[in-house]
Write an enzyme that holds these catalytic residues in place. Structure first.
Site, PDB file in Angstrom:
ATOM      1  CB  SER A 243     -56.566 -85.623  97.559  1.00  0.00           C
ATOM      2  OG  SER A 243     -56.518 -85.947  96.167  1.00  0.00           O
TER       3      SER A 243
ATOM      4  CG  HIS B 206     -43.590 -87.105  94.281  1.00  0.00           C
ATOM      5  ND1 HIS B 206     -44.493 -87.514  93.099  1.00  0.00           N
ATOM      6  CD2 HIS B 206     -44.270 -86.614  95.078  1.00  0.00           C
ATOM      7  CE1 HIS B 206     -45.780 -86.806  93.513  1.00  0.00           C
ATOM      8  NE2 HIS B 206     -45.661 -86.657  94.646  1.00  0.00           N
TER       9      HIS B 206
ATOM     10  CD  GLU C  67     -47.355 -87.817  97.997  1.00  0.00           C
ATOM     11  OE1 GLU C  67     -47.729 -86.565  98.050  1.00  0.00           O
ATOM     12  OE2 GLU C  67     -46.979 -88.144  96.793  1.00  0.00           O
TER      13      GLU C  67
ATOM     14  CG  ASN D 141     -44.285 -81.608  95.429  1.00  0.00           C
ATOM     15  OD1 ASN D 141     -43.789 -80.912  94.528  1.00  0.00           O
ATOM     16  ND2 ASN D 141     -44.431 -83.075  95.017  1.00  0.00           N
ATOM     17  CD1 TRP D 142     -45.920 -74.895  95.782  1.00  0.00           C
ATOM     18  CD2 TRP D 142     -44.498 -73.527  94.675  1.00  0.00           C
ATOM     19  NE1 TRP D 142     -45.974 -73.837  96.454  1.00  0.00           N
ATOM     20  CE2 TRP D 142     -45.056 -72.844  95.917  1.00  0.00           C
ATOM     21  CE3 TRP D 142     -43.597 -72.607  93.834  1.00  0.00           C
ATOM     22  CZ2 TRP D 142     -44.782 -71.415  96.376  1.00  0.00           C
ATOM     23  CZ3 TRP D 142     -43.328 -71.252  94.212  1.00  0.00           C
ATOM     24  CH2 TRP D 142     -43.904 -70.758  95.341  1.00  0.00           C
ATOM     25  CE  LYS D 143     -47.603 -82.985  93.000  1.00  0.00           C
ATOM     26  NZ  LYS D 143     -48.485 -84.111  92.704  1.00  0.00           N
TER      27      LYS D 143
ATOM     28  N   GLY E 294     -49.688 -80.924  97.564  1.00  0.00           N
ATOM     29  CA  GLY E 294     -49.570 -80.660  95.959  1.00  0.00           C
ATOM     30  C   GLY E 294     -50.573 -79.375  95.590  1.00  0.00           C
ATOM     31  N   GLY E 295     -51.758 -79.591  94.950  1.00  0.00           N
ATOM     32  CA  GLY E 295     -52.531 -78.598  94.433  1.00  0.00           C
ATOM     33  C   GLY E 295     -52.866 -77.453  95.529  1.00  0.00           C
TER      34      GLY E 295
HETATM   35  P1  13P Z   1     -52.149 -83.509  95.833  1.00  0.00           P
HETATM   36  O1  13P Z   1     -52.203 -82.731  97.035  1.00  0.00           O
HETATM   37  O2  13P Z   1     -52.322 -82.578  94.474  1.00  0.00           O
HETATM   38  O3  13P Z   1     -52.893 -84.685  95.487  1.00  0.00           O
HETATM   39  O4  13P Z   1     -50.749 -83.724  95.331  1.00  0.00           O
HETATM   40  C1  13P Z   1     -50.138 -84.663  96.279  1.00  0.00           C
HETATM   41  C2  13P Z   1     -48.734 -84.865  96.169  1.00  0.00           C
HETATM   42  O5  13P Z   1     -48.301 -85.684  95.084  1.00  0.00           O
HETATM   43  C3  13P Z   1     -47.602 -84.334  96.720  1.00  0.00           C
HETATM   44  O6  13P Z   1     -46.270 -84.591  96.706  1.00  0.00           O
END
Ligand code: 13P
Length: 252
Positions: A209, A93, A161, A9-11, A230-231
Site C-alpha cells: 500500500s 511474493h 511486505e 510490480n505491475w502484477k 503495486g497499485g
Molecule cells: P500494493 O502496493 O498494491 O499494496 O501492492 C504491494 C505489492 O504486493 C507489491 O509487490
C-alpha cells in the site's frame, strides 16, 4: 550509502501489450531527469522483450523457474528473462506463496537460478495476518538464502511486505515504525547468517500500500532502502511523484 531502489510490480496488469507500452512511456515521462534512484519496472514477462527501458530505468520479471530449460510446461527460466532484457526478478511474493503454493525451498532454488543467470533477485518476506513478523521473516530468510555465499548475498535485494498491508488483501496500513522494526530485524537476521558488514550492505525495501502520501515515511522514518509498489505503479503520475520525491530527499 545504498542507492534507493523503487520497484514497480505491475502484477497481472495492464490487459494489453499496447497498454503496457503506453504505461511505460508515461512512467518514463513522469520520472524524466531522475537519475539518482534506481527504477525497476516488472511487467508481465510476456512483454519484457517489447518494452524498452534505459537510463536509470531497468526491467525485471515477477517470477522465474529454477531450471534452465526442459519439460516444465508454462514456465519461464531466469536465462530467458535475461535474454528478453530483464535484470531483476521478484521472488517469493506472498501472492505466489498463497495462490501458487510456493514454498521457501522452491524460492531458494529460484534465487540460485536467478543468480546463475545474472539476475538480481528481489526476495519478498513478510507475515500473514496473525503471524509474528519475526517468526515468518526469520524462517523465510534462513530458508530462502540457504546455501548462498556472502558474495551472492551482495546481489540480493530483500523486501519486507507484510501481507496484511498489501492493498488488495490488506486490512490496515503498515506504520512506518512497524516497517522500521521489521527492517532492523531483517538486518539482525542477516548479521547472524553472514556478518554485520554484509547485513549493512544489503538493500532492504518496503512494500504494501505505498502511495504518494506515505512513500517518504518508509524511507526517512523506517530507514529503508527503497519501495516495492503495486497499485500505485500503474498510475504513471503518482509513481513519478514518488520517484521524484525519494530522489529529492536523497539529494537534500
Ligand atoms: P500494493 O502496493 O498494491 O499494496 O501492492 C504491494 C505489492 O504486493 C507489491 O509487490
Amino acid at each position: 550509502m545504498i542507492k534507493k531502489i523503487i520497484v514497480a510490480n505491475w502484477k497481472m496488469n495492464p490487459k494489453t501489450k499496447e497498454g503496457a507500452q503506453v504505461l511505460l512511456e508515461a512512467i518514463k515521462a513522469n520520472i524524466k531527469g531522475a537519475k539518482d534512484v534506481e527504477v525497476v519496472i516488472c511487467p508481465p514477462a510476456i512483454w519484457l522483450a517489447d518494452l524498452k527501458a534505459g537510463g536509470s530505468m531497468k526491467l525485471g520479471a515477477q517470477n522465474c523457474h529454477w531450471e534452465v530449460s526442459g519439460a516444465f510446461t508454462g514456465e519461464i527460466s531466469a536465462g530467458m528473462i535475461a535474454d528478453a532484457g530483464g535484470e531483476y526478478v521478484i521472488l517469493g511474493h506472498s501472492e505466489r506463496r498463497q495462490y501458487l503454493g510456493e514454498t521457501d525451498e522452491i524460492i531458494n532454488l529460484k534465487i540460485k537460478a536467478a543468480l546463475k543467470a545474472k539476475l538480481k533477485p528481489i526476495l519478498c518476506v513478510g507475515e500473514i495476518a496473525g503471524e509474528e513478523m519475526n517468526v515468518a521473516a526469520e524462517r523465510q530468510l534462513i530458508s530462502g538464502l540457504a546455501g548462498l555465499s556472502v558474495n551472492q548475498l551482495k546481489e540480493v535485494i530483500i523486501t519486507y511486505e507484510p501481507v496484511w498491508a498489501i492493498s488488495n488483501a490488506g486490512n490496515r496500513p503498515c506504520l512506518p515504525d512497524e516497517a522500521l522494526s521489521a527492517g532492523l530485524f531483517i538486518r539482525k537476521t542477516l548479521t547472524k547468517l553472514y556478518s554485520r558488514f554484509a547485513a549493512d550492505k544489503a538493500p532492504v525495501l518496503y512494500g504494501g500500500s505505498v502511495n504518494d502520501q506515505n512513500d517518504l515515511a518508509y524511507i526517512a522514518q523506517s530507514r529503508l532502502d527503497g519501495l516495492l509498489i503495486g497499485g500505485a505503479s500503474l498510475e504513471a503520475e503518482e509513481f513519478g511523484r514518488i520517484v521524484k520525491e525519494i530522489e529529492k530527499n536523497e539529494n537534500a
